[in-house]
Scaffold this active site. Structure first.
Site, mmCIF file in Angstrom:
data_model
loop_
_atom_site.group_PDB
_atom_site.id
_atom_site.type_symbol
_atom_site.label_atom_id
_atom_site.label_comp_id
_atom_site.label_asym_id
_atom_site.label_seq_id
_atom_site.Cartn_x
_atom_site.Cartn_y
_atom_site.Cartn_z
ATOM 1 N N LYS A 91 0.629 -1.448 0.143
ATOM 2 C CA LYS A 91 0.002 -0.080 -0.084
ATOM 3 C C LYS A 91 0.915 1.172 -0.335
ATOM 4 C CE LYS A 91 -4.500 -1.570 1.663
ATOM 5 N NZ LYS A 91 -4.275 -2.913 1.996
ATOM 6 N N GLU A 113 -9.884 7.561 3.568
ATOM 7 C CA GLU A 113 -10.931 6.795 4.238
ATOM 8 C C GLU A 113 -10.188 5.271 4.406
ATOM 9 O OE1 GLU A 113 -11.497 6.772 0.677
ATOM 10 O OE2 GLU A 113 -10.914 4.598 0.608
ATOM 11 N N SER A 383 1.759 -9.778 -0.893
ATOM 12 C CA SER A 383 1.086 -8.342 -0.669
ATOM 13 C C SER A 383 1.618 -7.740 0.408
ATOM 14 C CB SER A 383 -0.160 -8.123 -1.020
ATOM 15 O OG SER A 383 -0.897 -8.857 -0.257
HETATM 16 C C1 LIG Z 1 -5.193 -3.988 1.393
HETATM 17 C C2 LIG Z 1 -4.381 -5.091 1.103
HETATM 18 C C3 LIG Z 1 -5.006 -6.046 0.209
HETATM 19 C C4 LIG Z 1 -5.948 -5.828 -0.840
HETATM 20 O O1 LIG Z 1 -6.156 -4.560 -1.372
HETATM 21 P P1 LIG Z 1 -5.574 -4.617 -3.075
HETATM 22 O O2 LIG Z 1 -6.012 -3.254 -3.544
HETATM 23 O O3 LIG Z 1 -6.738 -5.760 -3.740
HETATM 24 O O4 LIG Z 1 -4.205 -5.167 -3.271
HETATM 25 C C5 LIG Z 1 -4.149 -7.220 0.100
HETATM 26 N N1 LIG Z 1 -3.050 -7.517 0.777
HETATM 27 C C6 LIG Z 1 -2.578 -6.799 1.848
HETATM 28 C C7 LIG Z 1 -1.477 -6.971 2.679
HETATM 29 C C8 LIG Z 1 -3.330 -5.678 2.044
HETATM 30 O O5 LIG Z 1 -2.875 -4.745 3.226
#
Ligand SMILES: *Cc1c(COP(=O)(O)O)cnc(C)c1O
Length: 402
Positions: A91, A113, A383
């Site tokens: 993010k 938000e 992610s």
């Molecule tokens: C917020 C988040 C997601 C989901 O958001 P996307 O916009 O689909 O990437 C996935 N993995 C993590 C670790 C997150 O914090």
């Protein structure tokens, strides 16, 4: 093969666009024009790259999950380590990009938000770094559920404003942030957290996250001299997935697979699988964009469920809906149970505690790898890291034992 998208009006085929009150259009126009300039401006791109290198910790590594791959007995799994980016997830790539843009546009006040708080934390982080004022709208129900993130945001200097209207969750926080933006548009930048919302946000967020795929593509070519056979990422709003997929969009032999939250199973209705549930998901408009939405027969948006807060959203980024309609990407889901299983396997075989969101992608890799040859290459976007999820996992494991 895939054209340059979106078109001028922000459409990805039948999806995307700009479904907002008239009062917001000038702000979106201003953002669209500013973004077009920054995108091609070498000095902006160099400054962002420098911040990523010296602050975010980019490039993030590419790790061969050798023990997990050997255990599964099929494809070689490679992990793109967004869990090692500063603040623990992808993010920050988007938050820093948009915050830098705001600074250059002379907007000293950032609003955002947040639902689970992860986007709020990334935004507060970027604002602290760049010396910008930060106001985060958050439903009071979400604030109670996500206290550590509320504390993090406040430590980082952000003001967290509780939203008491409606169901006091994410969608009410979005409404409140929109209201703020309309009132204060001259001084205020709205920092949106996923590849969602009215044009140009899905484009802006995708481009800032595209660094994931750009790095990973180069890293895997350098490491093993070939492209992956498939790329896998979890899909909440869709930003980490589109960020991985974008660099591979023209590599027709690379399969692109998104994994949604299957929650307690599709039949149960308690999930966030916008593409898998033919009965409850149809195209519609939510939060400024046209995409697939979980809704009832009357078009009322449905409540979603997932063990991972970051995947728990009733709509999905419009570019995913478009790429799916072309057949370029495919989508599947992992249940809470499968994600929990995958979470534990990655801990035990690789020494990596993944975010529960990322564990959904790991679950799909675990399912697919054994069906592929040992020469096949599977690239998985990890992610985020799982420190934020330890409480949830502990409770879920205790419940399972009980
Ligand atoms: C917020 C988040 C997601 C989901 O958001 P996307 O916009 O689909 O990437 C996935 N993995 C993590 C670790 C997150 O914090």
């Amino acid at each position: 093969m895939v054209m340059s998208i979106p078109d001028e009006r922000g459409y990805y085929g039948a999806f995307g666009g700009r479904f907002v009150p008239e009062t917001i259009i000038p702000a979106l126009e201003e953002l669209t024009e500013a973004y077009a300039e920054f995108k091609s401006q070498a000095s902006f791109q160099a400054e962002l790259a420098h911040l990523h290198q010296t602050y975010t910790g980019r490039p993030t590594p590419l790790s061969h999950a050798a023990r997990l791959s050997a255990h599964l007995g099929g494809a070689q799994i490679y992990l793109k380590r967004e869990d090692l980016a500063h603040s623990g997830a992808h993010k920050i790539n988007n938050a820093l990009g948009q915050a830098l843009m705001a600074q250059k546009m002379g907007k000293r006040r950032i609003i955002a938000e947040t639902g689970a708080g992860q986007h709020g934390v990334a935004t507060a982080t970027a604002c602290a770094l760049l010396g910008l004022e930060c106001v985060v709208y958050m439903g009071s129900v979400d604030m109670a559920r996500q206290q550590p993130n509320v504390f993090r945001m406040r430590l980082l200097g952000a003001e967290v404003r509780p939203v008491e209207s409606g169901s006091r969750t994410l969608k009410d926080a979005i409404n409140e942030a929109m209201r703020d933006w309309v009132t204060n548009v001259n001084t205020t930048f709205y920092l949106l957290g996923s590849a969602l919302g009215p044009h140009p946000y899905p484009l802006v967020v995708r481009d800032f996250q595209a660094i994931i795929g750009q790095e990973a593509r180069q890293q895997i070519l350098e490491r093993i001299g070939q492209l992956p056979d498939l790329c896998i990422a979890c899909v909440g709003g869709g930003s980490n997935a589109i960020g991985l997929f974008h660099a591979f969009r023209e590599d027709e032999n690379v399969q692109l697979i998104g994994v949604e939250a299957g929650g307690l199973g599709i039949e149960s209705g308690k999930h966030a699988a916008r593409f898998a549930d033919d009965r409850r998901a149809r195209p519609g408009v939510l939060h400024g964009t046209r995409s697939f939405i979980l809704q009832d027969d009357y078009g009322q948006v449905l409540e979603t469920h997932s063990i991972s807060a970051g995947l728990d959203y009733p709509s999905v980024g419009p570019e995913h809906a478009y790429l799916r309609s072309l057949g370029r990407t495919e989508y599947t889901y992992a249940t809470d149970e499968a994600a929990l299983e995958a979470f534990q396997m990655l801990c035990e075989f690789e020494g990596i505690i993944p975010a529960l969101e990322s564990a959904h992608a790991v679950a799909e890799a675990i399912r697919r790898a054994p069906t592929l040859s040992k020469e096949a290459v599977l690239l998985l976007n990890l992610s985020g890291r799982g420190d934020k999820d330890l409480d949830t996992v502990l409770k879920a494991l205790e419940q399972r034992r009980a």
